[in-house]
Design an enzyme around this catalytic site. Sequence first.
Site, PDB file in Angstrom:
ATOM      1  N   GLN A  84     -26.592  28.945   2.189  1.00 16.67           N
ATOM      2  CA  GLN A  84     -27.293  27.991   2.901  1.00 16.67           C
ATOM      3  C   GLN A  84     -27.477  26.460   2.367  1.00 16.67           C
ATOM      4  O   GLN A  84     -28.251  25.699   2.746  1.00 16.67           O
ATOM      5  CB  GLN A  84     -28.873  28.705   3.119  1.00 16.67           C
ATOM      6  CG  GLN A  84     -28.999  29.873   3.775  1.00 16.67           C
ATOM      7  CD  GLN A  84     -30.522  30.014   4.046  1.00 16.67           C
ATOM      8  OE1 GLN A  84     -31.146  29.390   4.845  1.00 16.67           O
ATOM      9  NE2 GLN A  84     -30.975  31.203   3.272  1.00 16.67           N
TER      10      GLN A  84
ATOM     11  N   ASP B  66     -37.634  25.160  -5.067  1.00 10.12           N
ATOM     12  CA  ASP B  66     -37.293  25.811  -3.851  1.00 10.12           C
ATOM     13  C   ASP B  66     -36.248  25.093  -3.170  1.00 10.12           C
ATOM     14  O   ASP B  66     -35.935  23.976  -3.509  1.00 10.12           O
ATOM     15  CB  ASP B  66     -38.455  25.793  -2.620  1.00 10.12           C
ATOM     16  CG  ASP B  66     -38.322  26.556  -1.622  1.00 10.12           C
ATOM     17  OD1 ASP B  66     -37.348  27.527  -1.682  1.00 10.12           O
ATOM     18  OD2 ASP B  66     -39.046  26.481  -0.537  1.00 10.12           O
ATOM     19  N   GLU B  67     -35.271  25.568  -2.610  1.00  6.59           N
ATOM     20  CA  GLU B  67     -33.998  25.298  -1.994  1.00  6.59           C
ATOM     21  C   GLU B  67     -33.176  24.744  -3.003  1.00  6.59           C
ATOM     22  O   GLU B  67     -32.823  23.489  -2.900  1.00  6.59           O
ATOM     23  CB  GLU B  67     -34.557  24.289  -0.958  1.00  6.59           C
ATOM     24  CG  GLU B  67     -35.392  24.535   0.250  1.00  6.59           C
ATOM     25  CD  GLU B  67     -34.629  25.356   1.360  1.00  6.59           C
ATOM     26  OE1 GLU B  67     -33.686  25.869   1.183  1.00  6.59           O
ATOM     27  OE2 GLU B  67     -35.470  25.939   2.357  1.00  6.59           O
TER      28      GLU B  67
ATOM     29  N   ARG C 285     -31.944  31.812  11.638  1.00  3.19           N
ATOM     30  CA  ARG C 285     -33.451  31.025  12.034  1.00  3.19           C
ATOM     31  C   ARG C 285     -34.115  32.424  13.005  1.00  3.19           C
ATOM     32  O   ARG C 285     -35.210  32.261  13.278  1.00  3.19           O
ATOM     33  CB  ARG C 285     -33.212  29.980  12.865  1.00  3.19           C
ATOM     34  CG  ARG C 285     -32.961  28.845  12.036  1.00  3.19           C
ATOM     35  CD  ARG C 285     -33.378  28.711  10.607  1.00  3.19           C
ATOM     36  NE  ARG C 285     -32.534  29.557   9.470  1.00  3.19           N
ATOM     37  CZ  ARG C 285     -33.071  29.612   8.378  1.00  3.19           C
ATOM     38  NH1 ARG C 285     -34.484  29.543   8.175  1.00  3.19           N
ATOM     39  NH2 ARG C 285     -32.335  30.375   7.409  1.00  3.19           N
TER      40      ARG C 285
ATOM     41  N   LYS D 158     -38.589  34.297   0.491  1.00  2.83           N
ATOM     42  CA  LYS D 158     -38.513  33.444  -0.490  1.00  2.83           C
ATOM     43  C   LYS D 158     -39.995  32.742  -0.793  1.00  2.83           C
ATOM     44  O   LYS D 158     -40.314  32.355  -1.982  1.00  2.83           O
ATOM     45  CB  LYS D 158     -37.523  32.368  -0.110  1.00  2.83           C
ATOM     46  CG  LYS D 158     -36.885  31.437  -0.949  1.00  2.83           C
ATOM     47  CD  LYS D 158     -35.903  30.636  -0.299  1.00  2.83           C
ATOM     48  CE  LYS D 158     -36.222  30.012   1.038  1.00  2.83           C
ATOM     49  NZ  LYS D 158     -36.048  28.757   1.370  1.00  2.83           N
ATOM     50  N   THR D 159     -40.380  32.209   0.067  1.00  2.00           N
ATOM     51  CA  THR D 159     -41.601  31.809   0.167  1.00  2.00           C
ATOM     52  C   THR D 159     -42.790  32.475  -0.404  1.00  2.00           C
ATOM     53  O   THR D 159     -43.559  32.127  -1.475  1.00  2.00           O
ATOM     54  CB  THR D 159     -42.493  31.342   1.531  1.00  2.00           C
ATOM     55  OG1 THR D 159     -41.277  30.450   2.065  1.00  2.00           O
ATOM     56  CG2 THR D 159     -43.237  30.327   1.436  1.00  2.00           C
TER      57      THR D 159
END
Length: 713
Positions: free
Chosen positions: A248, A217-218, A593, A33-34
């Site tokens: 998420q 983002d998010e 994670r 994603k980043t």
Amino acid sequence: MINYKNELNQGQYEAVVRTENPLLVLAGAGTGKTRVITYRIAYLINEIGIEPERILAVTFTNKAAEEMKHRLRGLVGTAASSVWMGTFHSISLRILRRDGSAVGLKPGFGVIDQDDRMALFREVIKTLKIDHKKYPPKQYMNKISWFKNTPQYVERQIPDAGSFHRIDEVFREYQKRLDEQFLIDFDDMLSLTIRMFEVSEEVRQYYSSMFEHILVDEYQDTNAIQFMFLRLLAGRSGRICVVGDDDQSIYGWRGADIRNILEFDKHFEDVEVVKLTENYRSTADIIARANTLIKNNAMRRGKELTAHLEMEGALEHHSLLNETSEADFVTKMISKYADEGVSYGDMAVLYRTNAQSRNFEVNLNKVGIPYKVVGGTAFYQRREIKDLLSYLRFFDNSFDSVSFSRSLTTPSRGIGTTTIDKIRDFASKNAVSLIEAVKQMFPSFSRNQQEGFRQYVGIMDHLASFTKVSDMVNGVIERTGYKDYVLANESEEEAKKRIENIHELYNAAVAFEETSPEGTLTDFLASTSLSTSTDEASGDRVSLMTIHSAKGLEFDTVFLTGLENGLFPLYGSIDEPEQLEEERRLCYVGITRAKRNLYVTCAESRIMYGNRTVSARSYFLEEMGFAKAKASFTPSTRQFDRFQPKARKPMQPQGKEASSNSKAGKKVRHEKFGDGIVISTSGEGASEKAEVFFKNAGGLKKIVTAFLTFVDE
DNA sequence: ATCAGAGGTGTTTTT
DNA sequence: CACCTCTGAT
């Protein structure tokens, strides 16, 4: 320079180069994603020729913004620092600093931090003579905070009277005091910005045309007004790219609206969608568990991660006797992995609630493993820091009464609440600053008090002689004699820590001057209000944190702890399908994670509320496919209630099948409170008590078991 | 004005 | 249990 095709997979590439229409990138955990966001920005700058200052990138935390900026620098060099990058709050603040007068803000307005805000609510409740025991200030704060995040507030409405005891009065009084003190609170940053966009078409137009591209983002954790913010800037067909993962979404309790992501294509025109499901973070085992767990959720867009790393690792579930043995086990495993060469910084212990950190701390301390509790008291919340900053805050804003009373009384100067209240009244009635009030009232004070005030005002005058923030910080430390004060009042050990922090504050001021050479004291103070503990660096230490704080992070080895019904999933959510789904997503976040090793633990009993309580294994364990605990770690022969592995409407607990010594999960009836579900039990025999969640009668209550009838279904 | 101790109360998660 | 607020004694 950058070979986009080679450095990205197909999906990522699409997400980077589709820049014409609104774009939704559904990016599962660990799918890059980043990488997508940074490459997309690089692409916009390098290939499309967009000026960096015309790009707005919204992140979830300050830390994420920093991280992203850092990575971006690697791709585009110094242009990276011109991109508007930050949280909704920090970006809003920046906008308000420039144009806030459009919604009536005074140029040097301050930002009240969470603690001071709480203090302000306490004052308000007191003035209005509301019984704070019956109606805790905290509830007002939460409700009003919630309200400030609604479109109604943006439209200047006031909370519905009658919905909570005198809430409209509290709201008005609280807001009046903020206004009087030229302060805004956390929620105002956003809502006032949006209100400003609505009030002033000119301002809206300015930013809307300035930001040619918006990235978020998010996105799954944005709320209704954050959506408004984006819509007002981007329009319906704008160049906006949102990245997120509906699986998420874990901030529903804070007002995040999962529909923002589920219905993105309804909110914008000609939306393109890219799905990223190739996971490059975790072992295939871990991904498999995550997939089976999340399948139990009904409210999702639906996607399945595929593992793309050839890597072996451990994936185990252990059921421990109690919270101490759980901590023992985790500590032992951490030592083991450390011996094998895994660095401490690559390991994390995750839990549902902050309170769980203690046992791990105790144990890790014993063995001498370095750790960091993320999400504890943030640096700027520490007492010594707040004490010192209160001087600067008051110096910066002589209407700020919370800072006034804090600074005036620490270290003590023989002036107390009575006098302070008088000064406040005077200032408020005459519409003068508090410092002006002090000056005018000076002759009326006793000799002792006059001496105190003289000293205090002396410090303020002293501060006025500086221009650099770091000099001011130093000035406060020196002139208050704060270090001596700490040494005199705290144990040696404690004092040492605090003094270290004081030095750290000075360093922070110096660092601030470096990063923002134009920055004023006001800016510095605002940045301290925005900073949170999750923003702090952790070094090579084991991270202890809530799963919420772990969002966006990854670790070689993860311990996911406390998988017990009532704790995780947490009490209130068990009976509420929507909330249970959010808990499940939280669990999903926890699992994903881990890169290589994942240990999922539960304890058969733990101390809660000060007494030992037995609880049932978490539903999520069975859903992940951990039907039974490993024999070697389950000394108990106790049986726990079992559930069908794939129950759709999750889990009406099946009382009948529970064994006699664990009543958790059973349906019960109480004469007064009606039907409920047993969460856990404590005590023995006649004094045995059950913690019961009553759906229709005020939630969780502790009842002697004898007063309950067990209901069969 | 300040402090120590009692007693009551309540706990998710955080920008 | 741990925190916080209120109280009564200095």
